[in-house]
Design a protein around this motif. Structure first.
Motif, PDB file in Angstrom:
ATOM      1  N   MET A 194       2.392   5.975   7.544  1.00  0.00           N
ATOM      2  CA  MET A 194       3.710   5.595   8.052  1.00  0.00           C
ATOM      3  C   MET A 194       4.796   5.862   7.015  1.00  0.00           C
ATOM      4  O   MET A 194       5.874   6.364   7.338  1.00  0.00           O
ATOM      5  N   ALA A 195       4.500   5.513   5.759  1.00  0.00           N
ATOM      6  CA  ALA A 195       5.492   5.689   4.700  1.00  0.00           C
ATOM      7  C   ALA A 195       5.824   7.163   4.497  1.00  0.00           C
ATOM      8  O   ALA A 195       6.995   7.544   4.392  1.00  0.00           O
ATOM      9  N   GLU A 196       4.796   7.995   4.434  1.00  0.00           N
ATOM     10  CA  GLU A 196       5.028   9.426   4.231  1.00  0.00           C
ATOM     11  C   GLU A 196       5.804  10.020   5.397  1.00  0.00           C
ATOM     12  O   GLU A 196       6.735  10.817   5.206  1.00  0.00           O
ATOM     13  N   GLU A 197       5.453   9.626   6.616  1.00  0.00           N
ATOM     14  CA  GLU A 197       6.161  10.150   7.785  1.00  0.00           C
ATOM     15  C   GLU A 197       7.611   9.650   7.812  1.00  0.00           C
ATOM     16  O   GLU A 197       8.517  10.391   8.209  1.00  0.00           O
ATOM     17  N   CYS A 229       9.855   3.287   7.639  1.00  0.00           N
ATOM     18  CA  CYS A 229      10.026   2.841   6.252  1.00  0.00           C
ATOM     19  C   CYS A 229      10.095   1.327   6.171  1.00  0.00           C
ATOM     20  O   CYS A 229       9.504   0.707   5.273  1.00  0.00           O
ATOM     21  N   GLY A 230      10.810   0.705   7.106  1.00  0.00           N
ATOM     22  CA  GLY A 230      10.881  -0.746   7.123  1.00  0.00           C
ATOM     23  C   GLY A 230       9.538  -1.384   7.393  1.00  0.00           C
ATOM     24  O   GLY A 230       9.170  -2.384   6.770  1.00  0.00           O
ATOM     25  N   ALA A 231       8.781  -0.803   8.331  1.00  0.00           N
ATOM     26  CA  ALA A 231       7.451  -1.327   8.638  1.00  0.00           C
ATOM     27  C   ALA A 231       6.516  -1.186   7.443  1.00  0.00           C
ATOM     28  O   ALA A 231       5.651  -2.046   7.211  1.00  0.00           O
ATOM     29  N   SER A 232       6.683  -0.126   6.673  1.00  0.00           N
ATOM     30  CA  SER A 232       5.863   0.071   5.475  1.00  0.00           C
ATOM     31  C   SER A 232       6.116  -1.040   4.463  1.00  0.00           C
ATOM     32  O   SER A 232       5.184  -1.595   3.867  1.00  0.00           O
ATOM     33  N   LEU A 233       7.383  -1.371   4.277  1.00  0.00           N
ATOM     34  CA  LEU A 233       7.728  -2.452   3.358  1.00  0.00           C
ATOM     35  C   LEU A 233       7.207  -3.784   3.866  1.00  0.00           C
ATOM     36  O   LEU A 233       6.706  -4.611   3.094  1.00  0.00           O
ATOM     37  N   GLY A 234       7.310  -4.003   5.192  1.00  0.00           N
ATOM     38  CA  GLY A 234       6.902  -5.274   5.766  1.00  0.00           C
ATOM     39  C   GLY A 234       5.433  -5.581   5.614  1.00  0.00           C
ATOM     40  O   GLY A 234       5.020  -6.741   5.673  1.00  0.00           O
ATOM     41  N   ALA A 235       4.620  -4.547   5.407  1.00  0.00           N
ATOM     42  CA  ALA A 235       3.166  -4.733   5.331  1.00  0.00           C
ATOM     43  C   ALA A 235       2.623  -4.671   3.913  1.00  0.00           C
ATOM     44  O   ALA A 235       1.406  -4.745   3.720  1.00  0.00           O
ATOM     45  N   THR A 236       3.498  -4.515   2.905  1.00  0.00           N
ATOM     46  CA  THR A 236       3.023  -4.359   1.534  1.00  0.00           C
ATOM     47  C   THR A 236       3.835  -5.231   0.578  1.00  0.00           C
ATOM     48  O   THR A 236       4.772  -5.906   0.978  1.00  0.00           O
ATOM     49  N   THR A 237       3.457  -5.173  -0.685  1.00  0.00           N
ATOM     50  CA  THR A 237       4.091  -5.973  -1.721  1.00  0.00           C
ATOM     51  C   THR A 237       5.132  -5.156  -2.475  1.00  0.00           C
ATOM     52  O   THR A 237       4.875  -4.016  -2.854  1.00  0.00           O
TER      53      THR A 237
END
Length: 366
Positions: A194-197, A229-237
């Motif tokens: 997701m982050a790369e995309e 990008c927002g979803a990537s942040l929401g699932a990680t630290t």
């Protein structure tokens, strides 16, 4: 590229509706949540849009609170909470960028009411359970499932009036979410995809959005990137970049998106050699085979945004305070965070010089 054979992934409990005119069903969405009286939260600049949203809510609308500010000052959050209580609100519709969403989260944190987020920027806060409050120049952040929006309505048409400069800064801010997710200690193959995309979507759309802000196809591609990008942040630290920007923003009250946009190439330069998989993902997304950090810096130079912290109000004498704040609480990062390293990073970002990529590696290299 080796496969990460052990990882965890928790899907966040929220719904997303994406497309032109998704707001036409707003009243039914509010009803599905069981909300009888929803307030609308926005900044003063978004008052007109908020009034149209309140009209769509009909008899379920309970008024507009239009005092959202960046970094969510505690006194503003207190006033918004009191407004919600006075209006008997059991739901909150937030419209705008990170300032509005952040204020909605502050209300939900203490009032435990559902949020519907309607983003008009690429901030990405609507996809995370992260909240932040600023008191006396210190920004406190935390996570709570209670602040995660129950529903996000993404309408690319709402972003066409976002000025080119703000669009570019907001997009770089969003890309920072994805970059940090790629080297987060709790990264997973799902989030990394997701982050790369998300970075790729912005890389393809960003200069086109700046050149032709009202083009709906470019705006749609960029908003898609913001979601990822927002979803990537929401699932990680969060790691060095976000901790550093929170220290700068909370201590000096500098503009949020522009701070992230300026610092991103330098924080990645600090970590790049200690996070080879993240570096490779950013390179693929940007279609470069040189330094990922330098490629991001070069992309930023093409955009109508500030390129140095001194351009948005930071002074060399502020570095001591920022370093102190950034070192205060330990956090995971692929490379050890040191006072010397932070000073060097900030001195580069202060004047906007081409980032220097460290060749240091750590045992925690991802």
């Amino acid at each position: 590229m080796s496969f990460q054979s052990e990882f965890g992934y928790t899907a966040l409990p929220m719904r997303v509706r994406f497309g032109i005119d998704v707001l036409s069903q707003l009243q039914s969405h509010v009803a599905e949540l069981g909300t009888e009286r929803a307030i609308v939260v926005c900044t003063p600049e978004q008052r007109t849009l908020a009034e149209s949203i309140l009209a769509q809510l009909g008899d379920r609308g309970a008024g507009i609170f239009d005092r959202a500010e960046m970094h969510v000052p505690v006194d503003v959050a207190d006033a918004a909470l009191q407004f919600a209580l006075d209006r008997g609100a059991d739901g909150c519709v937030v419209v705008g960028g990170g300032s509005s969403v952040g204020l909605g989260k502050a209300i939900a944190l203490r009032h435990q009411i559902p949020i519907i987020a309607i983003p008009t920027t690429y901030a990405g806060s609507e996809m995370t359970p992260v909240w932040g409050l600023t008191r006396d120049g210190h920004k406190q952040t935390g996570t709570s499932p209670s602040v995660l929006p129950a529903l996000v309505l993404y309408d690319p048409g709402l972003t066409t009036t976002l000025p080119a400069g703000l669009s570019a800064a907001s997009a770089m801010n969003a890309m920072a979410h994805a970059v940090e997710a790629l080297y987060a200690p709790d990264a997973s193959p799902i989030i990394s995809l997701m982050a790369e995309e998300g970075i790729r979507a912005f890389a393809e759309a960003l200069t086109r959005v700046v050149a032709d802000p009202e083009n709906i196809d470019h705006r749609t591609r960029a908003l898609y990137g913001a979601w990822l990008c927002g979803a990537s942040l929401g699932a990680t630290t969060m790691s060095l970049h976000h901790k550093l920007c929170h220290a700068i923003g909370g201590s000096l009250n500098l503009p949020h998106a522009q701070t992230h946009a300026i610092v991103l190439p330098y924080s990645l330069a600090y970590n790049e050699s200690s996070a080879p998989a993240a570096k490779a993902a950013v390179q693929r997304a940007l279609r470069v085979d040189t330094s990922a950090a330098v490629a991001l810096w070069e992309l930023a130079q093409k955009l109508p945004i500030p390129h140095a912290l001194e351009q948005i109000g930071m002074d060399g004498s502020d570095i001591d305070l920022v370093v102190e704040q950034a070192l205060k609480n330990p956090y995971a990062n692929p490379r050890e965070v040191t006072e010397e390293g932070l000073r060097s990073l900030l001195q580069d970002a202060l004047v906007g010089r081409r980032p220097t990529v460290s060749d240091r590696r750590t045992e925690s290299a991802r």
